[in-house]
Write a protein that holds these residues in place. Structure first.
Motif, PDB file in Angstrom:
ATOM      1  N   ASP A  22       0.834  -1.202   0.000  1.00 58.24           N
ATOM      2  CA  ASP A  22       0.000   0.000   0.000  1.00 58.24           C
ATOM      3  C   ASP A  22       0.870   1.254   0.000  1.00 58.24           C
ATOM      4  OD1 ASP A  22      -2.360  -1.403  -0.032  1.00 58.24           O
ATOM      5  OD2 ASP A  22      -2.380  -1.643   2.133  1.00 58.24           O
ATOM      6  N   ALA A  23       1.996   1.172   0.724  1.00 55.36           N
ATOM      7  CA  ALA A  23       2.896   2.325   0.759  1.00 55.36           C
ATOM      8  C   ALA A  23       3.428   2.614  -0.646  1.00 55.36           C
ATOM      9  CB  ALA A  23       4.050   2.059   1.718  1.00 55.36           C
ATOM     10  N   ALA A  24       3.732   1.535  -1.379  1.00 53.52           N
ATOM     11  CA  ALA A  24       4.226   1.713  -2.749  1.00 53.52           C
ATOM     12  C   ALA A  24       3.159   2.386  -3.617  1.00 53.52           C
ATOM     13  CB  ALA A  24       4.605   0.357  -3.337  1.00 53.52           C
ATOM     14  N   ARG A  25       1.924   1.981  -3.404  1.00 49.83           N
ATOM     15  CA  ARG A  25       0.840   2.582  -4.189  1.00 49.83           C
ATOM     16  C   ARG A  25       0.669   4.063  -3.835  1.00 49.83           C
ATOM     17  NH1 ARG A  25      -4.031  -1.657  -3.741  1.00 49.83           N
ATOM     18  NH2 ARG A  25      -5.085  -0.150  -5.027  1.00 49.83           N
ATOM     19  N   VAL A  26       0.799   4.350  -2.532  1.00 49.63           N
ATOM     20  CA  VAL A  26       0.702   5.750  -2.103  1.00 49.63           C
ATOM     21  C   VAL A  26       1.839   6.553  -2.736  1.00 49.63           C
ATOM     22  CG1 VAL A  26       0.838   7.297  -0.120  1.00 49.63           C
ATOM     23  CG2 VAL A  26      -0.502   5.206   0.050  1.00 49.63           C
ATOM     24  N   ALA A  27       3.039   5.939  -2.735  1.00 52.21           N
ATOM     25  CA  ALA A  27       4.194   6.637  -3.322  1.00 52.21           C
ATOM     26  C   ALA A  27       3.958   6.902  -4.808  1.00 52.21           C
ATOM     27  CB  ALA A  27       5.448   5.802  -3.117  1.00 52.21           C
ATOM     28  N   MET A  28       3.417   5.910  -5.494  1.00 51.75           N
ATOM     29  CA  MET A  28       3.178   6.092  -6.935  1.00 51.75           C
ATOM     30  C   MET A  28       2.136   7.188  -7.157  1.00 51.75           C
ATOM     31  SD  MET A  28       2.679   3.168  -9.775  1.00 51.75           S
ATOM     32  CE  MET A  28       0.908   3.123  -9.852  1.00 51.75           C
ATOM     33  N   ALA A  29       1.106   7.155  -6.320  1.00 46.09           N
ATOM     34  CA  ALA A  29       0.075   8.191  -6.441  1.00 46.09           C
ATOM     35  C   ALA A  29       0.687   9.568  -6.185  1.00 46.09           C
ATOM     36  CB  ALA A  29      -1.048   7.918  -5.448  1.00 46.09           C
ATOM     37  N   SER A  30       1.645   9.630  -5.228  1.00 49.90           N
ATOM     38  CA  SER A  30       2.298  10.906  -4.930  1.00 49.90           C
ATOM     39  C   SER A  30       3.086  11.412  -6.135  1.00 49.90           C
ATOM     40  CB  SER A  30       3.249  10.757  -3.734  1.00 49.90           C
ATOM     41  OG  SER A  30       2.552  10.286  -2.623  1.00 49.90           O
ATOM     42  N   TRP A  31       3.849  10.480  -6.748  1.00 48.25           N
ATOM     43  CA  TRP A  31       4.630  10.901  -7.927  1.00 48.25           C
ATOM     44  C   TRP A  31       3.704  11.351  -9.055  1.00 48.25           C
ATOM     45  CZ3 TRP A  31       9.047  12.397  -6.820  1.00 48.25           C
ATOM     46  CH2 TRP A  31       9.965  11.674  -6.063  1.00 48.25           C
ATOM     47  N   GLN A  32       2.609  10.632  -9.199  1.00 53.66           N
ATOM     48  CA  GLN A  32       1.690  10.994 -10.283  1.00 53.66           C
ATOM     49  C   GLN A  32       1.080  12.367 -10.037  1.00 53.66           C
ATOM     50  OE1 GLN A  32      -0.618   7.266 -10.290  1.00 53.66           O
ATOM     51  NE2 GLN A  32      -0.103   7.133 -12.437  1.00 53.66           N
ATOM     52  N   MET A  33       0.749  12.615  -8.770  1.00 54.79           N
ATOM     53  CA  MET A  33       0.166  13.914  -8.448  1.00 54.79           C
ATOM     54  C   MET A  33       1.201  15.018  -8.671  1.00 54.79           C
ATOM     55  SD  MET A  33      -1.999  14.878  -5.088  1.00 54.79           S
ATOM     56  CE  MET A  33      -3.261  13.660  -5.259  1.00 54.79           C
ATOM     57  N   LEU A  34       2.463  14.729  -8.307  1.00 53.92           N
ATOM     58  CA  LEU A  34       3.512  15.720  -8.520  1.00 53.92           C
ATOM     59  C   LEU A  34       3.739  15.963 -10.018  1.00 53.92           C
ATOM     60  CD1 LEU A  34       6.053  14.646  -5.776  1.00 53.92           C
ATOM     61  CD2 LEU A  34       5.079  16.926  -6.025  1.00 53.92           C
ATOM     62  N   ALA A  35       3.633  14.878 -10.786  1.00 56.77           N
ATOM     63  CA  ALA A  35       3.807  15.009 -12.236  1.00 56.77           C
ATOM     64  C   ALA A  35       2.709  15.888 -12.825  1.00 56.77           C
ATOM     65  CB  ALA A  35       3.791  13.628 -12.884  1.00 56.77           C
ATOM     66  N   LYS A  36       1.544  15.776 -12.241  1.00 55.23           N
ATOM     67  CA  LYS A  36       0.385  16.487 -12.781  1.00 55.23           C
ATOM     68  C   LYS A  36       0.307  17.924 -12.256  1.00 55.23           C
ATOM     69  CE  LYS A  36      -4.517  15.538 -13.273  1.00 55.23           C
ATOM     70  NZ  LYS A  36      -5.625  14.789 -12.683  1.00 55.23           N
ATOM     71  N   GLU A  37       0.568  18.061 -10.969  1.00 54.94           N
ATOM     72  CA  GLU A  37       0.323  19.359 -10.357  1.00 54.94           C
ATOM     73  C   GLU A  37       1.578  20.030  -9.815  1.00 54.94           C
ATOM     74  OE1 GLU A  37      -2.465  18.476  -7.303  1.00 54.94           O
ATOM     75  OE2 GLU A  37      -3.951  17.711  -8.685  1.00 54.94           O
ATOM     76  N   GLY A  38       2.688  19.349  -9.863  1.00 54.07           N
ATOM     77  CA  GLY A  38       3.902  19.895  -9.251  1.00 54.07           C
ATOM     78  C   GLY A  38       4.486  21.028 -10.082  1.00 54.07           C
ATOM     79  N   GLN A  39       5.587  21.561  -9.571  1.00 55.21           N
ATOM     80  CA  GLN A  39       6.237  22.639 -10.305  1.00 55.21           C
ATOM     81  C   GLN A  39       6.721  22.119 -11.652  1.00 55.21           C
ATOM     82  OE1 GLN A  39       9.296  24.420  -7.938  1.00 55.21           O
ATOM     83  NE2 GLN A  39       8.013  24.409  -6.119  1.00 55.21           N
ATOM     84  N   PRO A  40       6.720  22.964 -12.687  1.00 56.22           N
ATOM     85  CA  PRO A  40       7.071  22.498 -14.030  1.00 56.22           C
ATOM     86  C   PRO A  40       8.403  21.754 -14.082  1.00 56.22           C
ATOM     87  CG  PRO A  40       6.292  24.762 -14.085  1.00 56.22           C
ATOM     88  CD  PRO A  40       6.350  24.382 -12.651  1.00 56.22           C
ATOM     89  N   GLY A  41       9.378  22.274 -13.381  1.00 53.25           N
ATOM     90  CA  GLY A  41      10.700  21.657 -13.429  1.00 53.25           C
ATOM     91  C   GLY A  41      10.732  20.263 -12.832  1.00 53.25           C
ATOM     92  N   TRP A  42       9.776  19.986 -11.931  1.00 56.17           N
ATOM     93  CA  TRP A  42       9.788  18.705 -11.236  1.00 56.17           C
ATOM     94  C   TRP A  42       8.918  17.665 -11.929  1.00 56.17           C
ATOM     95  CZ3 TRP A  42       9.052  20.431  -5.421  1.00 56.17           C
ATOM     96  CH2 TRP A  42      10.171  21.178  -5.056  1.00 56.17           C
ATOM     97  N   SER A  43       8.052  18.113 -12.788  1.00 54.90           N
ATOM     98  CA  SER A  43       7.080  17.196 -13.379  1.00 54.90           C
ATOM     99  C   SER A  43       7.740  16.048 -14.122  1.00 54.90           C
ATOM    100  CB  SER A  43       6.163  17.945 -14.332  1.00 54.90           C
ATOM    101  OG  SER A  43       5.364  18.822 -13.588  1.00 54.90           O
ATOM    102  N   ALA A  44       8.746  16.374 -14.918  1.00 53.84           N
ATOM    103  CA  ALA A  44       9.399  15.332 -15.717  1.00 53.84           C
ATOM    104  C   ALA A  44      10.047  14.309 -14.796  1.00 53.84           C
ATOM    105  CB  ALA A  44      10.438  15.958 -16.633  1.00 53.84           C
TER     106      ALA A  44
END
Lengths: 1120, 381
Positions: A569-591
């Protein structure tokens, strides 16, 4: 009543587990006695060691070893017990499985194993320990299946009646199995009793029914006459062995009987409380418990039976309709449990007392009988909060006893006033302990603490364990407040919900703070709890939108401790976090976040390939790999998806689709394909794409439920089939009743197909029906396409774009057929130079023939402007000559035919020009330009120039680049074939320098000048690239046209034209040394060579020489 | 080889040669000491002498109790009442002396468990008082444990090869009649091989071959091992074949031949003939007695290695788990199995089991070179 269920579960499972180990040990000694080979003994011992730690053992490895036992004849002596061992390990594995379906699958498999084992032993003269064990295990598994069915009945969308009916069936089968085990034990007991009787020991064959449970102490055979001392020693040893076996069997008999009573209680849950079935199961269970207590009241089993009897009365009280009946039952329960509350001793006694007190307290609370809470009960609660006593007892009964005891004690203390203060403190302590554990009764305990005025956060954490207790309380508060906020939101109480949310957030932040503080205090022994803390922190950080931290911690858990509870579950949360950062994070961090998300997805797929969450991860990983053109990775992901993955079809379809898109991109980019996409042979990628899509579609067909993904993948499969010329497959796929794109689109079910896919499917169907000359279906496809364009303002534009795409599809199809795998681009230059096989020619011919027939039909029947325009454009494409768009056509269409098609295109365009339709008026410039092109191709010069002059006279046409381009092309082409030298020179002069006056043509020089700024402005987009390409093409056409002029003009002018052409190239090089890239450099080089040849230059300079000259020139500059 | 390495090799060689040569001086010292000790033993009614009888532990199982009255490279004589029982060396697993100090016994046990560094630490606890009035054989036993532990530590990479060679050579010179002679000769050969002196090592193994048939097979196998370590797998395979072909059929020789068969299987696996290797090892396991734990531990490790070479990781896991869970009383083999499990569990996506394996390896065999191997594996993954 939750406690009751827990207690029974422990009893049922525990009993079976103990028996398994006992028998396994018997087996080993038998094996050793049979003088087996080292391989057999090693394997047997390994199997034994692997399960030594019970459920924590390596049961997966046991299954591997048993697979080898079944396959290796040199291990066949181990085969008889193989199904039994396998069943046992499957049961253990099922206990770790969280997925209900998989759990049920494992239990089902275990059942089969036990049945196989029992069937093999059916003919044995005597029931052995292994059979008894198999029967007991089987009964346990059936009870577990029944429980799952009961749980299933409560899920939304389930059929409760069917599930409960199945549960009852499982229970009845379990009873039969337990009863058979009971019978087996009795037979063995009798046999052992008879053997002992032969030694004049243990006269009673079945000592199990004795009041004391047959505990008779150590037996010794009386000396027998005529026996030597050695014989007597052997007799004594045998008697001892038999006595031990008898004792073990008696214990087993009682356990089995307890299981029978408990299973009947469990069965009651398959009925509505108070119903006949329920009453019967409860009465049956209660009666059996009472009998067990009566017969074996001084043994553990009897005492436990007594507790369950009392527990049953409380359950029955809950269902009693009349208050008086209810009261009587609760009082009966209290009375039944009195003896157990007074028990003293170690072993199982504290746990049993806790059960008895918990149920008694429950009854007192229900009866509101504080007076019943006597001094002994007070002492029991005080003892329960003693720090050193009863360490390790932390089950639900224990917590229930402490919470309920605290509640009753608090009531009593309050009634006593100041005198009751010490009791109040004990109550507070007991409630605090329950709240800290944060499991059963934690919420109630927190409420009690609040009532008692105690702040639970005041205690300081001294150790990791204590700190985690504190965290547990805070997290409990967070959960509770979050739930409250949700409920308030539902009730549209926005303000209160907002406040509750704020409070929840404060608890959450406090929990994170405490966790961060607690984790460094963990020791090696705390690893499991530490990992739980890490998981909890991951989740809380995600909730707090501290995404980077959540992702990092979740990833750490997945990588380092993938088997820890919560890691998945932690891995899934981590993946969801990265996906959210990719979508909503700062432009430089998205990639970076996208990359990390994909990497983590890959890790999840690798660690938990068969898990449902792995499919999500695989989909993310595939999307990321597709974005990066990492074909190899997509292939690996598709390969890795397990056969039993719940979302295998989805992963296969997504993977297959991504691979097919990669093939298309690769062909489109050709040599420009980068990285991995270029390294994988295209045939391999295509093969894997086909394989994955076919497998995925197969699964979709079997399931009978189409979705958008399946329809899109089916469309890709059709595209692959079209390319391979597999008409049969294309038709089958298009019209598949489940996922067929044609089936879906014609059914009008928009829920399973995206509009873009529907349009592409129709275009593909149109092409397919054209080439197979199914013209009615082709017409239907075209009608649907037009309907898809709609009727709004953008409809015309959309339709035009659709027609354009249809034309391109056909051209690409032809190019694909004629050009083979690498020729799908179909651009200028097409497939010139390649040999076309007879088969390809035949296929292409079939397409052309079908298209012509269809065009004839549309031209005759469909007079809509859009349709006529499309027909004309298709005829124009069919008539395209070498070097033009769609040049592949020249491979299968003769020049005469091409001329005929061009003439038909011209006729349609001309007739359209006569129409009054506003659409035609709006498109007149473009139609006339097409006509100019067609007439030029037909060498009908006057008509061509007439249209061109008309265009440039129009305000919109004067600066129309495409018209100017066509004009320059026309002038160059006309000049090249004009017989009259003066006219020819005039055309060619205008082609280079343009024409001035009423009608202005720019000529190649003018076009190049106009394009210069745009072409050299830079930029990576397609428009900039096209400008650049056109600019250099225009500059190339200048010397090219001069060369033609030198060839067709007066001899006196020849050298001058050639020298000017040469100068044009040198100047272009000087100004733009890269000369527009590799392709253009080659063309300039070739042209320069030809010009110098015609100039008869003694030494020729190529473009490379121009490079060297330029470099030398630049090198001299600083010196100057 | 660098100049420095050559120089070191010469020094070791000379030192060992010197120690192996008979020195009248050392001989005199030895006889003198023995005489003094015997006198002391006769005069002093020490606690040691009053203790329980000696015990010879047999291979693969069983024991003989009595008084060890004589030892020789070929075995020990045990006096039981009025009879003297001769026990051949190939049947002896361990000799426990009734009067030996507890720390000596513990050190020998640690040595047998593959923890030579710990054995040396235990020896340090012994003082001269512990040997007051002790049987000379007990004193000799202490020297044996010291030399053997130093040698094994050096072979494991945690000790000085040269110094260990000196101790072993010294023991052999001093105690020509010790029942440890062949074992230490083999250890000497191993040290020489480790020092890069294969010819000298072979000469040492030749002395082992002078023993009973089982030792002939053992010596031939040891020579084959040198070739194997030099990665001359074909030649090593042939050498193991020669060991198997030694004309001997007693139980001890058969056991040694089975061990040689495993060596041969390792050669096959290294030469890319993994399937043949697996078949050979399985055949050896089927022929072995379940009591031959040492042989079986080695066999399952060889089987695991061959299966890994054949790409059958799951089969390899089972083989190494058999050593870990069933035949874990053979230290070197157990350490090897654990190191393999560390890597295989990682490959099988079960890092927790991998972690447990490396923990077990580090805790149980801290001196083993397999710890380093396993750690390197983990760091790569």
């Amino acid at each position: 009543m939750r406690l009751v269920a827990v207690a029974v579960a422990v009893t049922l499972v525990g009993a079976a587990g103990e028996i398994r180990l006992a028998v396994a040990q018997d087996d080993v000694s038998d094996a050793a006695a049979a003088k087996r080979t080292a391989l057999e003994v090693s394997t047997e011992l390994l199997l034994e060691k692997l399960v030594e730690q019970g459920d924590k053992g390596m049961h997966d490895v046991v299954l591997w070893v048993l697979d080898r036992v079944d396959a290796d004849d040199s291990l066949k002596s181990l085969r008889p017990s193989s199904p039994l061992r396998r069943g046992g390990s499957l049961v253990s594995l099922s206990r770790k499985e969280l997925d209900t379906k998989k759990k049920a699958g494992l239990l089902e498999e275990a059942l089969k194993c036990f049945d196989v084992f029992l069937a093999a032993k059916a003919g044995d003269a005597e029931v052995g320990n292994e059979q008894i064990m198999a029967l007991t295990e089987k009964g346990g598994v059936l009870v577990e299946r029944a429980r799952l069915a009961v749980a299933q009945s409560k899920l939304s969308g389930a059929d409760p009646a069917a599930s409960l009916e199945a549960a009852v069936k499982f229970f009845d089968e379990a009873f039969a199995s337990f009863e058979a085990a009971e019978k087996g034990v009795l037979v063995r007991l009798r046999s052992v009793g008879e053997q002992l009787a032969a030694f004049d020991v243990g006269k009673k064959a079945d000592g199990a029914d004795a009041k004391d449970g047959g505990k008779e102490g150590k037996k010794a055979p009386p000396p027998r006459k005529g026996r030597s001392t050695a014989d007597q020693k052997r007799d004594a040893a045998k008697v001892e062995e038999l006595s031990e076996e008898q004792e073990r069997l008696r214990g087993q008999l009682l356990s089995t009987r307890l299981l029978l009573a408990s299973a009947r209680f469990e069965k009651s849950k398959a009925f509505a409380p108070g119903s006949e079935g329920w009453k019967q199961a409860m009465d049956d269970s209660t009666k059996r418990y009472a009998e067990l207590y009566t017969k074996y009241g001084n043994r553990g089993v009897g005492l436990f039976a007594r507790y369950y009897e009392g527990r049953n009365y409380t359950v029955m009280a809950q269902a009693a309709e009349k208050p008086d009946d209810r009261k009587k039952l609760l009082e009966k329960a209290v009375q039944t449990l009195v003896e157990l509350r007074l028990l003293e001793g170690g072993g199982f006694v504290p746990a049993l007392k806790a059960k008895a007190y918990n149920t008694t307290f429950e009854c007192w609370m229900e009866l509101n009988d504080v007076a019943g809470f006597d001094e002994a009960a007070e002492k029991a609660v005080a003892a329960a909060v003693s720090p050193d006593k009863y360490v390790g007892i932390d089950g639900g009964d224990w917590l229930g006893m402490k919470y309920r005891g605290a509640a009753l004690l608090a009531q009593k203390a309050e009634a006593e006033g100041p005198k009751g203060r010490p009791k109040l403190k004990t109550a507070q302590k007991a409630a605090m302990e329950v709240a800290k554990v944060n499991r059963d009764y934690a919420k109630e305990a927190r409420e009690l603490l609040t009532k008692l005025g105690k702040s639970v956060g005041e205690e300081q954490a001294q150790s990791f364990e204590a700190a985690m207790d504190e965290v547990g309380v805070i997290v409990g508060n967070w959960k509770s407040k979050s739930t409250e906020a949700k409920e308030l939101e539902k009730a549209s109480k926005a303000d209160e919900a907002g406040k509750a949310k704020e409070e929840a957030a404060a608890f959450r932040d406090k929990a994170i703070q405490s966790l961060v503080k607690a984790m460094p205090t963990a020791t090696d022994e705390d690893l499991d709890r530490l990992n739980k803390a890490r998981y909890l922190t991951t989740f809380l950080l995600y909730d707090a939108k501290r995404l980077h931290e959540a992702a990092a911690l979740g990833e750490f858990l997945a990588e380092r401790y993938p088997n820890a509870i919560g890691s998945k579950d932690a891995a899934r949360v981590a993946m969801a976090s990265w996906q959210m950062l990719a979508k909503e994070g700062q432009p430089g961090w998205s990639a970076d976040a996208r990359r990390r998300s994909a990497e983590l997805a890959g890790l999840i797929v690798k660690i938990w390939p068969a898990d449902g969450s792995s499919a999500d991860a695989a989909v993310v990983a595939i999307a990321s790999a597709a974005e990066q053109g990492d074909v190899k990775r997509i292939m690996d992901l598709v390969e890795a998806v397990p056969a039993d993955s719940p979302r295998r079809a989805e992963v296969l379809l997504r993977g297959g689709s991504a691979l097919w898109k990669a093939v298309v991109d690769r062909r489109r980019l050709g040599d420009d394909a980068q990285g991995d996409a270029a390294e994988q042979p295209v045939e391999n990628v295509l093969g894997k794409a086909t394989q994955a899509i076919d497998a995925g579609l197969g699964a979709v067909a079997a399931a009978g439920k189409p979705d958008k993904l399946a329809v899109a993948a089916a469309l890709y499969r059709c595209q692959i089939g079209m390319e391979a010329g597999d008409d049969k497959l294309v038709l089958e796929t298009l019209t598949n009743p489940v996922y067929g794109p044609w089936t879906v689109v014609t059914s009008g079910d928009a829920s399973v197909v995206d509009p873009a896919v529907a349009e592409e499917a129709l275009r593909l169907a149109l092409r397919y029906f054209i080439q197979t000359e199914k013209l009615d279906d082709a017409q239907k496809a075209m009608d649907l396409l037009e309907a898809a364009a709609g009727e709004g303002e953008d409809a015309a534009e959309k339709l035009a774009s659709m027609y354009l795409a249809m034309g391109r599809d056909l051209q690409e199809q032809l190019a694909g057929i004629l050009g083979g795998a690498g020729g799908i681009a179909g651009g200028a230059g097409g497939i010139a130079g390649g040999e076309v096989s007879g088969e390809a020619r035949a296929r292409a011919g079939k397409v052309v023939s079908g298209l012509v027939k269809f065009l004839d039909r549309v031209a005759a029947k469909d007079k809509k402007v859009s349709s006529q325009m499309w027909v004309a454009s298709q005829f124009m494409a069919l008539g395209a000559g070498p070097g033009q768009q769609g040049a592949a056509i020249v491979q299968v269409v003769s020049k005469d035919k091409r001329q005929e098609y061009l003439a038909r295109a011209a006729a349609i365009y001309e007739s359209l020009l006569k129409s009054d339709d506003q659409k035609i008026k709006d498109s007149e410039l473009s139609i006339r330009l097409k006509l100019a092109t067609v007439y030029r191709e037909l060498e009908r010069w006057d008509e061509a120039i007439g249209h061109l002059e008309w265009i440039v006279r129009q305000p919109k046409g004067a600066n129309m680049l495409s018209a100017q381009w066509e004009a320059a092309t026309f002038l160059a082409a006309a000049g090249a074939v004009e017989k009259d030298k003066a006219k020819a020179v005039d055309y060619l002069k205008q082609a280079v320098m343009g024409r001035q006056g009423e009608v202005v043509f720019w000529g190649w020089s003018g076009i190049a000048n106009k394009l210069q700024k745009q072409a050299l402005a830079g930029g990576a987009n397609e428009k900039a690239a096209e400008s650049r390409r056109r600019f250099f093409e225009a500059r190339l056409n200048v010397p090219k046209t001069r060369l033609t002029r030198a060839e067709v003009g007066e001899a006196a002018d020849r050298t001058k034209q050639l020298e000017m052409a040469e100068r044009d190239i040198v100047l272009t090089h000087k100004l733009y040394p890269d000369m527009g890239g590799k392709e253009f450099r080659g063309q300039f080089d070739k042209l320069l060579e030809e010009i110098q040849k015609q100039l008869d230059r003694p030494s020729k300079r190529g473009v490379d020489d121009l490079d060297a000259e330029l470099q030398a020139e630049q090198a001299q500059k600083p010196a100057e | 080889m660098t100049v420095m390495k050559k120089a070191t090799a010469v020094v070791i060689n000379e030192a060992i040669e010197k120690l192996l040569g008979a020195s009248p001086c050392s001989s005199r010292w030895q006889s003198g000491t023995r005489a003094m000790m015997l006198v002391a033993a006769m005069l002093a009614p020490s606690a040691a002498l009053a203790q329980s009888s000696d015990r010879v532990m047999l291979s693969p199982s069983g024991s003989v109790s009595g008084k060890v009255v004589a030892t020789s490279p070929g075995g020990v004589d045990v006096e039981k009442g009025e009879e003297v029982q001769k026990i051949p060396i190939e049947k002896i697993r361990e000799v426990q002396f009734g009067g030996e100090p507890q720390d000596l016994k513990a050190a020998r046990t640690l040595l047998a468990r593959g923890r030579p560094a710990d054995a040396l630490e235990d020896l340090k606890k012994l003082t001269s008082a512990d040997f007051d009035g002790a049987d000379p054989l007990v004193v000799q036993e202490k020297e044996y444990v010291e030399a053997a532990a130093a040698a094994r530590a050096a072979l494991l990479g945690s000790g000085d090869v040269k110094a260990a060679g000196g101790l072993v050579g010294g023991f052999l010179t001093k105690n020509a009649k010790s029942h440890h002679t062949y074992e230490l000769q083999e250890l000497l050969g191993d040290l020489l091989a480790k020092a890069g002196l294969p010819d000298k090592a072979a000469a040492a193994y030749e002395k082992v071959a002078q023993g009973p048939p089982a030792f002939k097979v053992r010596a031939a196998s040891a020579k084959a091992r040198i070739l194997f370590d030099q990665k001359k797998f074909d030649e090593a395979g042939k050498a193991f074949d020669e060991a198997i072909a030694v004309d001997a059929s007693d139980d001890a020789s058969k056991a040694q031949k089975r061990a040689a068969g495993l060596g041969k299987a390792k050669c096959l696996a290294q030469a890319g003939k993994a399937a043949e290797a697996v078949s050979l090892v399985l055949s050896a396991i089927r022929q072995a007695s379940p009591e031959e734990k040492e042989m079986l531990a080695g066999a399952y490790n060889t089987l695991g290695a061959a299966q890994r070479a054949a790409g059958k990781d799951q089969d390899a896991l089972i083989a190494f788990l058999t050593v870990d869970l069933v035949y874990n009383s053979v230290p070197e083999a157990h350490a090897e199995a654990l190191a393999n499990l560390v890597e295989l569990w990682q490959k099988a996506n079960n890092p927790e089991r991998s972690r447990q394996a490396i923990q077990s390896l580090e805790t149980t065999y801290p001196d083993s070179p397999w710890v380093k191997t396993a750690k390197a594996t983990v760091s790569k993954m």
